[in-house]
Every structure is written in C-alpha cells, then in structure tokens.
Enzyme design. Structure first.
Site, short mmCIF file in Angstrom:
data_model
loop_
_atom_site.label_atom_id
_atom_site.label_comp_id
_atom_site.label_asym_id
_atom_site.label_seq_id
_atom_site.Cartn_x
_atom_site.Cartn_y
_atom_site.Cartn_z
N PHE A 6 -29.38 14.96 -76.15
CA PHE A 6 -29.60 16.38 -75.91
C PHE A 6 -28.52 17.23 -76.57
O PHE A 6 -28.82 18.25 -77.19
CB PHE A 6 -29.66 16.66 -74.41
CG PHE A 6 -30.19 18.03 -74.08
CD1 PHE A 6 -31.50 18.36 -74.36
CD2 PHE A 6 -29.37 18.98 -73.50
CE1 PHE A 6 -32.00 19.62 -74.07
CE2 PHE A 6 -29.86 20.24 -73.19
CZ PHE A 6 -31.17 20.57 -73.48
N LYS A 46 -28.07 18.33 -65.93
CA LYS A 46 -28.92 18.62 -64.77
C LYS A 46 -28.64 17.58 -63.69
O LYS A 46 -28.98 16.41 -63.86
CB LYS A 46 -30.39 18.58 -65.17
CG LYS A 46 -30.76 19.55 -66.28
CD LYS A 46 -32.20 19.37 -66.73
CE LYS A 46 -32.56 20.30 -67.86
NZ LYS A 46 -33.97 20.13 -68.33
N GLY A 80 -34.03 23.87 -68.39
CA GLY A 80 -35.45 24.16 -68.54
C GLY A 80 -36.19 23.01 -69.18
O GLY A 80 -35.61 21.95 -69.47
N SER A 104 -37.49 20.65 -71.66
CA SER A 104 -37.13 20.36 -73.05
C SER A 104 -36.87 18.88 -73.24
O SER A 104 -36.24 18.24 -72.40
CB SER A 104 -35.87 21.15 -73.44
OG SER A 104 -34.82 20.88 -72.53
N LYS A 152 -35.88 18.43 -59.97
CA LYS A 152 -37.13 18.03 -60.64
C LYS A 152 -37.00 16.60 -61.15
O LYS A 152 -38.00 15.88 -61.27
CB LYS A 152 -37.50 19.01 -61.75
CG LYS A 152 -36.48 19.16 -62.87
CD LYS A 152 -36.62 18.13 -63.97
CE LYS A 152 -35.48 18.22 -64.96
NZ LYS A 152 -35.57 17.20 -66.04
N ASP A 204 -39.90 22.99 -65.79
CA ASP A 204 -39.23 21.71 -65.99
C ASP A 204 -39.89 20.61 -65.17
O ASP A 204 -39.99 19.46 -65.60
CB ASP A 204 -37.75 21.84 -65.60
CG ASP A 204 -36.85 20.97 -66.46
OD1 ASP A 204 -37.37 20.18 -67.27
OD2 ASP A 204 -35.62 21.07 -66.32
N THR A 231 -41.37 17.11 -66.81
CA THR A 231 -40.70 15.87 -66.47
C THR A 231 -41.58 14.93 -65.67
O THR A 231 -41.38 13.71 -65.71
CB THR A 231 -39.41 16.18 -65.68
OG1 THR A 231 -38.69 17.22 -66.36
CG2 THR A 231 -38.52 14.97 -65.57
N ARG A 283 -36.95 10.27 -68.99
CA ARG A 283 -36.27 9.07 -68.49
C ARG A 283 -36.50 8.90 -67.00
O ARG A 283 -36.64 7.77 -66.51
CB ARG A 283 -34.78 9.17 -68.78
CG ARG A 283 -34.42 9.16 -70.25
CD ARG A 283 -32.92 9.18 -70.46
NE ARG A 283 -32.58 9.14 -71.88
CZ ARG A 283 -31.34 8.95 -72.32
NH1 ARG A 283 -30.34 8.80 -71.46
NH2 ARG A 283 -31.11 8.91 -73.62
N ASN A 284 -36.52 10.00 -66.28
CA ASN A 284 -36.69 9.91 -64.83
C ASN A 284 -38.09 9.44 -64.46
O ASN A 284 -38.27 8.56 -63.62
CB ASN A 284 -36.39 11.28 -64.19
CG ASN A 284 -34.93 11.66 -64.32
OD1 ASN A 284 -34.10 11.25 -63.54
ND2 ASN A 284 -34.61 12.44 -65.34
#
Length: 322
Positions: A14, A106, A134, A136, A187, A240, A244, A251-252
C-alpha cells in the site's frame, strides 16, 4: 536534487502504491524502508518486486533507507501496520515532530485500544495527525485506476487534500478522525467473518446479513468513542466494508475464507483484522459487539465454527436500528 514534497514511510504494497500514484502525478516522493537491501533492490529494479511487482517507479520517486532524507518532506504518510506504528514513532519521534503525519494504516493497537492518530498523539505530543482511509487495493492505486478515499483531519485539510489528491485518486475531507479510523479498522474484522461465512458454505444471504449487522455494531462503537455515525455511511465505513467483504483480493476476507474451509491461512501475510478483533474484544462486551467478539473467540480457538454460528443465531432478536 530538490527536497521531497512527500515522504512515504513503509514500503509494503500500500505504501508503495501511494508513492507511485503521487509520483505519477508529478510530486517529488521518497519511499522509506528500514531494510537497506530491499531499498537497493528497489533502486536497481525501479519497482518493488517483493511487494508490488509489475508497478514501475516514476522518475520522481526515490527509495531510501535514510529517515533523514525521507523526513525532509513536510508531509509524511505512515504506511506501516498498526501494530508497528508505535515502534516507528518512538524510534523517530524527533524527526517526525513538526510534520504533517498521515496515518495510512487501519487497525486498533492491541493492549491499549488506541487508534493510529491516538498512538501518534501519545508518542509525539502536539502531532498534526491525519488519516487516509477508504476502499482501495494497492494494485488499483498503483495502476492508476479510479479510487476515492477519505482524508480525515482536524487541521490543514484543504492543503493536504490538494497535495495528496490526483486525477485518479479522489480525496473527500472529514474532520471525524475517530469515525473514519473505526470504520477502516472494524471493516477488516467483519471481512474476516464474511470470509468464514462463505468458506463454510453458509451462503450469500448469510454474508449479506452479517455485513449489515456488522455495520450496525461499527456505528455503535463509533458513537461510543466520540465519532459520528454519519461518517460510517461514507467511503471510510460503508464503502470500505463493501470492498473488503466481497473480494478475495482482501487479505482479511481471504483469511476468513481459509478458516471457513478448514484450511490454514498464510501466516506470512499481515492481516490487520486479527489484532483489531482481539483489541476490541478485550475492551467491549459481546452484547454490544457480537460479531467482533465472536471473530476474536474463533481466531483464538475458544469456540468452533459451528459453536460460533449457533451462538450468533441464538442471540435475542432486536430492533433493526439497535
């Protein structure tokens, strides 16, 4: 060589993507990493092969392992994982003081429950801390695909917005740093749960229900912590959450998907939602944060997948806006 306008601290995917996007827009950018060998590799290849392959560096992007060089920029983007933010700030507090610091991570700090700007405020008193958050993905930003983010700051908002926004990277301002950060942090937890739901075969309807109830508990916590519920309806919350919870690029979500399938998630990947779930569950009750607390218990092995499902489904029904 002119001094950089922006320093990006942290050369993960990122941070690298932000550095590329800003340099593509004509900004003078330094990309800092503590690993000198990694910096040499980036300088030679003119891309971050290890973290973001296929995204070449523009001419105005300079990788460096010298914090003094990076800190010549008046604006510093802190793109390290939340659990590493305090260590970075403590190690370089004197160099970071007096800069505009933009947290690009985050999460919630484990043990303290602090958000990134709160960590910076504790370590660097008087820090001018903002948040960039946000929906992305790094690869989209690096490739110049249209992306919109929230820039949350209590001071110098228009100036930061003008410096950090590009043609393809739209930034929307808010003063609500608490709400923006909690939206971005939680999130990730809900995304883990959404991945578990799909991986376990519970279906799309269950994912939609979980996202909706998860969104409600994010709003409750934001209000409790002094944020504005309305902030969560914007990019840093709802936007977001949608991204996600609906893509295996997350990844989450992928972490939860593996758990739901009975697989072992990739231990080499940083999954911010794991520590955030534990941090929040250590401070909040299952009555107010049922999804988050259940995710934490599941990740710790305190409950099985079937037990987690049964416990959530056996909760008393309530008013939808509660």
């Amino acid at each position: 060589m002119q001094d950089p306008q922006i320093g990006v601290l942290g050369a993960g995917a990122f941070g690298t993507a932000l550095a590329i996007a800003l340099a593509q827009a004509g900004r003078r950018v330094t990309l800092w990493a503590r690993d000198e060998a990694a910096v040499r590799a980036m300088a030679e290849a003119r891309e971050n092969v290890a973290r973001l392959p296929g995204a070449p560096f523009p001419e105005s992007l300079t990788p460096t392992a010298d914090m003094g060089q990076a800190a010549k920029a008046p604006v510093l983007l802190l793109a390290v994982p939340t659990q590493q933010l305090r260590g970075l700030a403590e190690a370089h507090a004197s160099r970071l003081a007096g800069h505009s610091l933009v947290a690009c991570c985050k999460g919630v700090e484990l043990g303290t429950g602090l958000l990134p700007t709160e960590v910076l405020g504790r370590v660097i008193p008087g820090a001018r801390a903002a948040v960039l958050t946000g929906p992305s993905f790094a690869v989209d930003i690096a490739r110049g695909k249209p992306t919109a983010l929230t820039l949350a700051t209590e001071s110098h908002g228009p100036e930061l917005q003008e410096l950090l926004a590009t043609h393809n990277l739209r930034l929307y301002l808010t003063e609500d740093r608490i709400g923006a950060q909690l939206g971005g942090a939680l999130k990730n937890v809900i995304a883990i749960a959404a991945g578990v739901v799909l991986g376990a075969g519970f279906g799309e309807s269950a994912r939609a229900a979980l996202m909706t109830r998860g969104f409600a508990e994010i709003g409750r916590l934001a209000q409790t912590r002094g944020g504005e519920r309305e902030t969560l309806f914007g990019l840093s919350g709802f936007g977001d959450l949608v991204l996600t919870c609906s893509s295996e690029m997350s990844r989450n979500f992928s972490h939860g998907l593996a758990i739901g399938r009975g697989e072992t998630p990739d231990p080499s990947r940083t999954v911010e939602g794991v520590m955030t779930a534990h941090a929040i569950a250590g401070q909040e009750s299952p009555d107010t944060m049922p999804v988050t607390c259940m995710v934490s218990a599941l990740l710790k092995g305190a409950v099985s997948l079937d037990e987690a499902k049964d416990l959530l489904l056996s909760r008393p029904v309530r008013h939808e806006r509660g």
